[in-house]
Enzyme design. Structure first.
Site, PDB file in Angstrom:
ATOM      1  N   GLU A 123       1.955   1.756  -3.424  1.00  0.00           N
ATOM      2  CA  GLU A 123       0.850   2.338  -4.191  1.00  0.00           C
ATOM      3  C   GLU A 123       0.710   3.837  -3.881  1.00  0.00           C
ATOM      4  O   GLU A 123       0.504   4.662  -4.772  1.00  0.00           O
ATOM      5  CB  GLU A 123      -0.428   1.592  -3.795  1.00  0.00           C
ATOM      6  CG  GLU A 123      -1.520   1.600  -4.832  1.00  0.00           C
ATOM      7  CD  GLU A 123      -2.723   0.780  -4.371  1.00  0.00           C
ATOM      8  OE1 GLU A 123      -2.592   0.021  -3.377  1.00  0.00           O
ATOM      9  OE2 GLU A 123      -3.782   0.899  -4.987  1.00  0.00           O
TER      10      GLU A 123
ATOM     11  N   SER B 144      -7.404   1.710  -2.345  1.00  0.00           N
ATOM     12  CA  SER B 144      -6.215   0.904  -2.596  1.00  0.00           C
ATOM     13  C   SER B 144      -6.653  -0.451  -3.117  1.00  0.00           C
ATOM     14  O   SER B 144      -7.624  -1.029  -2.653  1.00  0.00           O
ATOM     15  CB  SER B 144      -5.446   0.739  -1.283  1.00  0.00           C
ATOM     16  OG  SER B 144      -4.594  -0.365  -1.376  1.00  0.00           O
TER      17      SER B 144
ATOM     18  N   GLU C 145     -14.203 -12.188  -5.854  1.00  0.00           N
ATOM     19  CA  GLU C 145     -12.851 -11.662  -6.107  1.00  0.00           C
ATOM     20  C   GLU C 145     -11.824 -12.345  -5.206  1.00  0.00           C
ATOM     21  O   GLU C 145     -10.624 -12.270  -5.463  1.00  0.00           O
ATOM     22  CB  GLU C 145     -12.776 -10.147  -5.840  1.00  0.00           C
ATOM     23  CG  GLU C 145     -13.693  -9.293  -6.710  1.00  0.00           C
ATOM     24  CD  GLU C 145     -15.053  -9.086  -6.082  1.00  0.00           C
ATOM     25  OE1 GLU C 145     -15.380  -9.803  -5.100  1.00  0.00           O
ATOM     26  OE2 GLU C 145     -15.810  -8.228  -6.562  1.00  0.00           O
TER      27      GLU C 145
ATOM     28  N   GLU D  31     -16.683 -11.017   3.223  1.00  0.00           N
ATOM     29  CA  GLU D  31     -15.540 -10.801   2.326  1.00  0.00           C
ATOM     30  C   GLU D  31     -14.997 -12.133   1.823  1.00  0.00           C
ATOM     31  O   GLU D  31     -14.661 -12.281   0.641  1.00  0.00           O
ATOM     32  CB  GLU D  31     -14.431 -10.029   3.054  1.00  0.00           C
ATOM     33  CG  GLU D  31     -13.324  -9.595   2.133  1.00  0.00           C
ATOM     34  CD  GLU D  31     -12.024  -9.311   2.865  1.00  0.00           C
ATOM     35  OE1 GLU D  31     -11.596  -8.159   2.859  1.00  0.00           O
ATOM     36  OE2 GLU D  31     -11.452 -10.234   3.457  1.00  0.00           O
TER      37      GLU D  31
ATOM     38  N   GLU E 139       0.826  -1.204   0.000  1.00  0.00           N
ATOM     39  CA  GLU E 139       0.000   0.000   0.000  1.00  0.00           C
ATOM     40  C   GLU E 139       0.865   1.261   0.000  1.00  0.00           C
ATOM     41  O   GLU E 139       0.533   2.241  -0.666  1.00  0.00           O
ATOM     42  CB  GLU E 139      -0.940  -0.021   1.219  1.00  0.00           C
ATOM     43  CG  GLU E 139      -2.106   0.921   1.074  1.00  0.00           C
ATOM     44  CD  GLU E 139      -3.147   0.694   2.167  1.00  0.00           C
ATOM     45  OE1 GLU E 139      -3.799  -0.359   2.135  1.00  0.00           O
ATOM     46  OE2 GLU E 139      -3.290   1.558   3.037  1.00  0.00           O
TER      47      GLU E 139
ATOM     48  N   CYS F 190     -10.550  -2.100  14.535  1.00  0.00           N
ATOM     49  CA  CYS F 190     -10.901  -3.522  14.706  1.00  0.00           C
ATOM     50  C   CYS F 190     -11.117  -3.907  16.165  1.00  0.00           C
ATOM     51  O   CYS F 190     -11.851  -4.850  16.446  1.00  0.00           O
ATOM     52  CB  CYS F 190      -9.807  -4.404  14.142  1.00  0.00           C
ATOM     53  SG  CYS F 190      -9.454  -4.035  12.441  1.00  0.00           S
TER      54      CYS F 190
ATOM     55  N   LYS G   9     -15.912  -9.900   7.604  1.00  0.00           N
ATOM     56  CA  LYS G   9     -14.928 -10.772   6.954  1.00  0.00           C
ATOM     57  C   LYS G   9     -15.583 -12.042   6.450  1.00  0.00           C
ATOM     58  O   LYS G   9     -15.119 -12.645   5.499  1.00  0.00           O
ATOM     59  CB  LYS G   9     -13.821 -11.141   7.946  1.00  0.00           C
ATOM     60  CG  LYS G   9     -12.923  -9.982   8.332  1.00  0.00           C
ATOM     61  CD  LYS G   9     -11.846  -9.735   7.309  1.00  0.00           C
ATOM     62  CE  LYS G   9     -10.869  -8.679   7.822  1.00  0.00           C
ATOM     63  NZ  LYS G   9     -10.283  -7.888   6.771  1.00  0.00           N
TER      64      LYS G   9
ATOM     65  N   CYS H 185      -8.585  -2.157   4.135  1.00  0.00           N
ATOM     66  CA  CYS H 185      -8.446  -3.326   5.019  1.00  0.00           C
ATOM     67  C   CYS H 185      -9.757  -3.759   5.631  1.00  0.00           C
ATOM     68  O   CYS H 185      -9.897  -4.890   6.066  1.00  0.00           O
ATOM     69  CB  CYS H 185      -7.489  -3.019   6.158  1.00  0.00           C
ATOM     70  SG  CYS H 185      -5.928  -2.461   5.555  1.00  0.00           S
TER      71      CYS H 185
END
Lengths: 595, 165
Positions: free
Chosen positions: A281, A319, A366, A361, A278, A511, A358, A299
């Site tokens: 990037e 990102s 993807e 996710e 990152e 988190c 998550k 994230c």
């Protein structure tokens, strides 16, 4: 100051205080249910009623401001009976499933019923019978357990700015649901799980992932490995009676090994990798070689959902890095599989996450490799705690691991080393701070640069700061809680403010305040800044003790790039570690400019 | 409203309205009016028990004193005032399983007076079940096991032969 009488005592408190605040100031604990100090007032449960002289009816202590000369009685046989009866009325419309309920033992309604003395049921009758909504990949809605306190509705709107939940229908059959009673997976729900956190009962709960994990652990053909997120070690101890803020890395690894996982890995390694990718990037974009600024962190899966649903025009800014969990899973199924000589399909990757999003996710297309999910199962911290308990592991009595011929409190290699920069990922500002630690060194080309960027630790929810890097002023925004993210993103969309980078974490505090974290111990409350600060302090303590505190210094990362990936941003890295996003607009809503 | 109206039934009528109109925000009104209605329904169908009156009073006072808005605070008033002025009617429903004004269908039954009945068959023709047997010009009989207590026979009889009790 306002002078009033509370339970016969003349007291004086600042104007604008409520009866509840006043009572707490003088050591009177008024029971409450729908009240939460960080949310707006509802005054709907009526559990905190008190008697105010000459009012004719009881007043809710949480929603009544004091006035001069007010005479308040917080306790009398009549009030106690009224409070008890109100809680009984709630119980009467609530399933009698306590023994099989996920929240047995830490249910606020159960606790309240006990405290207020509901020992017999006088008014039982018909109960509502509404269908459960199990369509969400992360969040399950069980309206029959709902007692309509409305905390989820308020947290969804006020803290997360999503406004997905509201009361549907009316009267006895009212239910909290997405608009028009839509299913959770068809709604704008971003699966952050804050509704689970604030729910006093189990009306919202995460989709259970433990059955799959038990089955995988029992399968001799599977090589089952587990990875743990940075913030787990700061919270898992709470499930075993530790005070909040106790770091528990060693016990956590030991108990997971005892559960039968053949490899216990640290998501922190992937967090370091995220930072290397990152920051690469970020520097590319700063120098005009990459995409648009500001760079948005990627994230937090709840935040990514939010971006795709509410700010699709900013998708190019995000990102392209996968979340650390997915990076780790991708490496476990490729790099690690090759190292141990196993086929990727034999490796079963479990992730312990502070997050319920998550789970969603992990099932995004993807994040699949050759038709199989990178992460096979996601457990929340709560589920991991339950598994450890259920297996019969004496968390506190765990012997020294040498006794079992197991490596002690170290994570498995390769990818076992992590830096302090990865540890702080679990708290607000952590990703930004870690990125800055690496970016400053990369940009200046000098080592030994600034390590701590305390100004980006947005404990209050939103911070906009300017950081000096090699002669340039970087405008940085850090937001946690998506209502705060809205504030920043609206400015970006309107063009009134320019930033270079924005870190967003979906949950309050990052988190550590995630939707999958342990319910707060009895007597404390969720979203409590004090609780979050204690969990964060555990992570900062671990960071301080680390030998390496910048992600790019991690020797295992260097080895990984040398072995497999080449350089940050390389083709191989993009294949494995990066992803794509697409607008996911609620049905019936079109992108601006679309037909 | 007169002596032909059952006060428990009147209370039930108003309570049904309040329960129906409850928005569902506060606990006492949302849950409490439903429980009061259930108790009153029990009483009017002859399933009331002695504890139902104190329970009703306890709930009524709770809802009146702790509801959030005026609807909830007013909802128990019909019950409280009928309990104050017509408590005997409640007690008759509960203890003697009898509705003094013969309004509560579950607590009344219809009988045909064989002396007054001329066997015109009007009642048998109008009975929706049908549960009235009898030949023309001979006294008719109601089969109590099947009677739904709709009262059609009572209203169509032109000879006052059907008695409500």
């Amino acid at each position: 100051m306002v002078s009033l009488t509370v339970d016969g005592q003349v007291v004086s408190v600042p104007a604008g205080w409520t009866i509840l605040q006043t009572a707490e100031e003088f050591g009177i604990r008024i029971p409450r249910l729908c009240y939460h100090p960080d949310l707006s007032l509802a005054g709907s449960c009526r559990v905190c009623i008190v008697d105010v002289k000459d009012m004719g009816h009881y007043m809710p202590a949480c929603a009544t401001k004091v006035w001069p000369g007010m005479i308040v009685q917080t306790n009398s046989p009549e009030i106690r009976q009224a409070r008890r009866d109100i809680v009984e009325l709630l119980l009467d419309n609530h399933p009698k499933e306590c023994q099989t309920c996920e929240r047995d033992g830490n249910c606020e309604l159960q606790n309240l019923a006990y405290t207020l003395g509901v020992r017999e049921r006088l008014f039982e009758g018909k109960r509502k019978n509404l269908p459960a909504d199990e369509t969400g990949l992360s969040v399950i809605r069980e309206p029959n357990k709902c007692i309509l306190c409305g905390r989820c509705v308020r947290v969804c709107a006020e803290v997360q700015g999503v406004c997905n939940l509201s009361q549907q229908g009316r009267g006895f059959t009212t239910a909290v649901a997405p608009a028009h009673g839509a299913a959770m997976d068809k709604s704008v729900c971003i699966q952050c799980g804050q509704c689970i956190n604030v729910c006093p009962t189990a009306a919202f709960i995460e989709r259970d992932g433990t059955d799959d994990v038990w089955a995988a652990l029992a399968d001799p053909n599977k090589h089952v490995v587990i990875q743990t997120a940075p913030s787990i070690r700061a919270a898992i101890g709470e499930g075993f009676g530790c005070p909040p803020g106790t770091p528990a890395t060693a016990k956590m690894i030991a108990s997971l090994r005892r559960l039968g996982f053949e490899g216990v890995f640290d998501t922190n390694f992937a967090a370091d990798l995220t930072i290397v990718e990152e920051s690469h990037e970020f520097i590319e974009r700063l120098t005009g070689k990459g995409g648009p600024l500001p760079l948005l962190t990627s994230c937090s899966p709840g935040w990514i959902s939010f971006l795709e649903k509410f700010y699709p025009s900013l998708i190019p800014n995000a990102s392209s890095c996968r979340s650390p969990m997915s990076m780790m899973s991708a490496l476990l199924k490729t790099y690690y599989a090759r190292k141990i000589g196993r086929d990727a399909k034999d490796i079963y990757v479990v992730a312990v996450m502070p997050c319920v999003a998550k789970k969603f996710e992990a099932r995004r297309p993807e994040h699949y490799l050759d038709g199989r999910p990178l992460t096979d199962a996601v457990l929340t911290t709560r589920e991991a705690i339950w598994m450890i308990r259920s297996y019969g592991i004496d968390y506190w009595g765990l012997p020294d691991l040498e006794f079992w011929n197991l490596p002690s409190d170290v994570f498995d290699s390769p990818m076992g080393t992590s830096t302090g920069a990865a540890d702080i990922f679990g708290t607000t500002g952590g990703v930004m701070e870690a990125t800055l630690r690496t970016a400053v060194e990369k940009v200046t080309g000098k080592t030994g640069q600034q390590i701590e960027f305390t100004e980006v630790r947005a404990v209050e929810g939103l911070r906009e700061v300017t950081v000096h890097m090699n002669g340039t002023d970087l405008r940085i925004a850090v937001a946690n809680g998506l209502a705060n993210a809205r504030t920043v993103l609206d400015k970006v969309v309107a063009g009134t403010e320019t930033y270079h980078a924005i870190e967003v974490m979906a949950c309050p505090g990052g988190c550590i305040g995630g939707g999958g974290q342990p319910y707060p111990p009895r007597g404390t409350k969720v979203l409590d800044p004090g609780l979050l600060a204690r969990r964060a302090s555990a992570l900062y303590a671990i960071d301080k003790d680390k030998e390496f505190r910048r992600s790019h210094e991690n020797p295992d990362i260097k080895a990984l790039y040398a072995d497999m990936l080449g350089a940050p941003g390389s083709h191989a890295a993009h294949e494995l570690l990066h992803t794509t996003y697409a607008p996911r607009l609620p049905r019936g809503i079109l992108l601006r400019g679309d037909q | 409203m007169d002596e032909d109206d059952c006060m428990v039934d009147i209370a039930k009528f108003f309570l049904t309205f309040s329960q129906d109109e409850s928005c569902g925000k506060c606990t006492p009104c949302r849950e409490g009016t439903q429980r009061m209605l259930e108790i009153i329904e029990r009483i009017t169908t002859g399933q009331g028990v002695a504890e139902d009156i104190p329970r009703l009073e306890r709930l009524a006072k709770l809802i009146r004193k702790s509801s959030l808005c005026g609807l909830g605070r007013a909802a128990p008033n019909p019950v409280l005032s009928t309990l104050t002025y017509f408590r005997a009617e409640y007690e008759a429903h509960i203890h003697q399983k009898r509705c003094p004004s013969l309004k509560c269908t579950a607590l009344v039954h219809y009988e045909i007076d064989p002396v007054k009945c001329v066997g015109c068959t009007a009642c048998a023709r109008h009975c929706p079940v049908p549960c009235i047997a009898g030949k023309p010009k001979a006294p008719h009989v109601i089969d109590q096991a099947h009677c739904i207590r709709c009262g059609r026979c009572f209203s169509v009889c032109r000879f006052d032969a059907v008695h409500r009790a």
